[in-house]
Design an enzyme around this catalytic site. Structure first.
Site, PDB file in Angstrom:
ATOM      1  N   CYS A  50      47.623  61.198  77.336  1.00  0.00           N
ATOM      2  CA  CYS A  50      46.986  60.147  78.124  1.00  0.00           C
ATOM      3  C   CYS A  50      45.633  60.591  78.669  1.00  0.00           C
ATOM      4  O   CYS A  50      44.786  59.758  78.986  1.00  0.00           O
ATOM      5  CB  CYS A  50      47.892  59.718  79.274  1.00  0.00           C
ATOM      6  SG  CYS A  50      48.354  61.062  80.396  1.00  0.00           S
ATOM      7  N   HIS A  97      38.606  77.344  74.582  1.00  0.00           N
ATOM      8  CA  HIS A  97      38.946  76.005  75.083  1.00  0.00           C
ATOM      9  C   HIS A  97      40.419  75.690  74.837  1.00  0.00           C
ATOM     10  O   HIS A  97      41.115  75.193  75.729  1.00  0.00           O
ATOM     11  CB  HIS A  97      38.071  74.955  74.397  1.00  0.00           C
ATOM     12  CG  HIS A  97      38.407  73.556  74.796  1.00  0.00           C
ATOM     13  ND1 HIS A  97      38.090  73.032  76.033  1.00  0.00           N
ATOM     14  CD2 HIS A  97      39.058  72.564  74.117  1.00  0.00           C
ATOM     15  CE1 HIS A  97      38.529  71.781  76.110  1.00  0.00           C
ATOM     16  NE2 HIS A  97      39.116  71.474  74.967  1.00  0.00           N
TER      17      HIS A  97
END
Length: 422
Positions: A50, A97
């Protein structure tokens, strides 16, 4: 080959854009197949939650524009809209990352643990779609090892940073054994739903949900094996409740001092833990004056949450250090894999030249040629074939004054000089 991470997240894109870029479970297989089928893409994995959609790829070149174009085509979005909110990382920055995402350092809630499970699901989906090769397989495995190390060696996931979790955490300070505790939850909104799940995970099995409409209470309570009641039935439920957590939109308090006093008398003054998350409040402040009630408000929880945020930030700093070490370890493994591939190629070429010379020599022997002459010719041909390419490369390097290459060749191809005689 280039490692690329490309995506959008809650910091760079609005929820409307994130909804449009998200992949449903039904879309994952076809999306990975299409992504893997792009000419410049060798390996691919896709993470969609989400709060973020990210693509991890191994490409022949960087190729971020081509992959961004594909993402826009897949979802029917203008590339200009995606470009404004997309980010990309290459090589070491891409690996860093991914590791930061895995341990929750890039999450909306610092250190939240759900993202690691979502990342593992993304990894499994990529495996099923044959999107992983040696590079991404090793990167994901190394990332999971780093995430485990961060969770084990730091407190980044230990302290609650949500109202629902903080409420349950406070309750655990009062009750040693949740399995024997009865909980009454008032309301059936998102916060109470989270509280219910946290209590259930903590061991509470006797759970009652009170709500204005019984149907909504039954929906929530039923998923956790609890009971549902209406607000009118709260006085009776209070007698049995050891934990009371309330979060409704009622304009006036639902629990008054007199109601709680009567319940305490019937409980023979067994202590009750109460948390009022509602604004305006569901529980009269005077209830906190009762001797057997531990009453906390949303402000008390915010204080706990802020303290825990500070603890998590300290842990986050420790996690960053572990991640830097993890990136270094991944780089080392990658160099070893790269060296191993080169060694295999060099040996394969040498063995092919050896086999060619051997077969030619055997053919000459079969024709009855002089064995001594065949051996001499074999040695001469094999030496020339093995040294031809290095010799040409060394001449070119000398002509172009590539001294580093010449020094490297000397270290690789020549025996170490013997120590000079004294």
């Amino acid at each position: 080959m280039t490692l690329l991470a490309l995506g959008i997240n809650h910091r760079t894109a609005t929820v409307e854009v994130r909804e449009q870029v998200a992949f449903t479970p039904a879309q994952l297989e076809s999306a990975l197949t299409e992504l893997r089928g792009l000419p410049e893409v060798r390996e691919a994995a896709l993470l969609s939650t989400c709060n973020r959609t990210e693509l991890y790829c191994v490409t022949d070149t960087a190729g971020e524009r081509e992959i961004l174009d594909w993402l826009g085509r897949f979802h029917g979005l203008a590339i200009e809209d995606l470009t404004r909110c997309a980010y990309h990382y290459l090589e070491n920055d891409a690996a860093r990352h991914l590791m930061r995402v895995a341990v929750g350092l890039d999450s909306m809630v610092l250190g939240e643990p759900q993202i690691l499970g979502q990342l593992k699901e993304a990894y499994q989906s990529a495996r099923r779609a044959h999107g992983l090769g040696g590079e991404l397989e090793c990167l994901f495995q190394h990332t999971f090892a780093v995430a485990k190390q961060v969770r084990t060696r730091t407190g980044i996931g230990r302290n609650p940073v949500s109202v629902a979790y903080a409420a349950v955490s406070l309750a655990s300070r009062i009750f040693d054994d949740f399995s024997r505790s009865r909980a009454l939850l008032i309301g059936a909104g998102e916060t109470i739903e989270l509280v219910a799940r946290h209590l259930h995970e903590a061991g509470v099995r006797q759970l009652t949900v009170a709500n204005r409409t019984r149907e909504r209470a039954e929906q929530l309570a039923g998923t956790l094996g609890g009971a549902a009641i209406t607000l009118d039935e709260i006085p009776e439920a209070l007698v049995r409740a050891d934990i009371v957590i309330s979060s409704t939109a009622a304009p006036l308090p639902l629990l008054g001092k007199g109601m709680v006093e009567r319940a305490l008398r019937q409980r023979r003054h067994r202590p009750v833990f109460m948390v009022d998350i509602a604004v305006p409040r569901d529980i009269e402040p005077e209830v906190g004056e009762l001797g057997d009630v531990f009453l906390y408000t949303v402000d008390d929880l915010e204080a706990v949450i802020e303290e825990n945020r500070r603890h998590r930030q300290v842990a986050a700093d420790q996690a960053e250090s572990l991640i830097e070490h993890g990136v270094g370890g991944w780089q080392h493994e990658r160099r070893l894999r790269s060296g191993g591939a080169l060694i295999r190629e060099v040996r394969a070429r040498g063995e092919a030249l050896r086999d060619l010379s051997r077969d030619q020599a055997l053919a000459r022997l079969a024709r009855g040629e002089d064995p001594e002459e065949v051996v001499r010719r074999l040695a001469h041909q094999l030496t020339n074939r093995l040294l031809h390419r290095p010799t040409v490369a060394l001449r070119d390097a000398a002509s172009d004054e590539q001294h580093e290459l010449l020094d490297a060749a000397a270290a690789l191809l020549l025996d170490e000089p013997s120590d000079p005689s004294p």
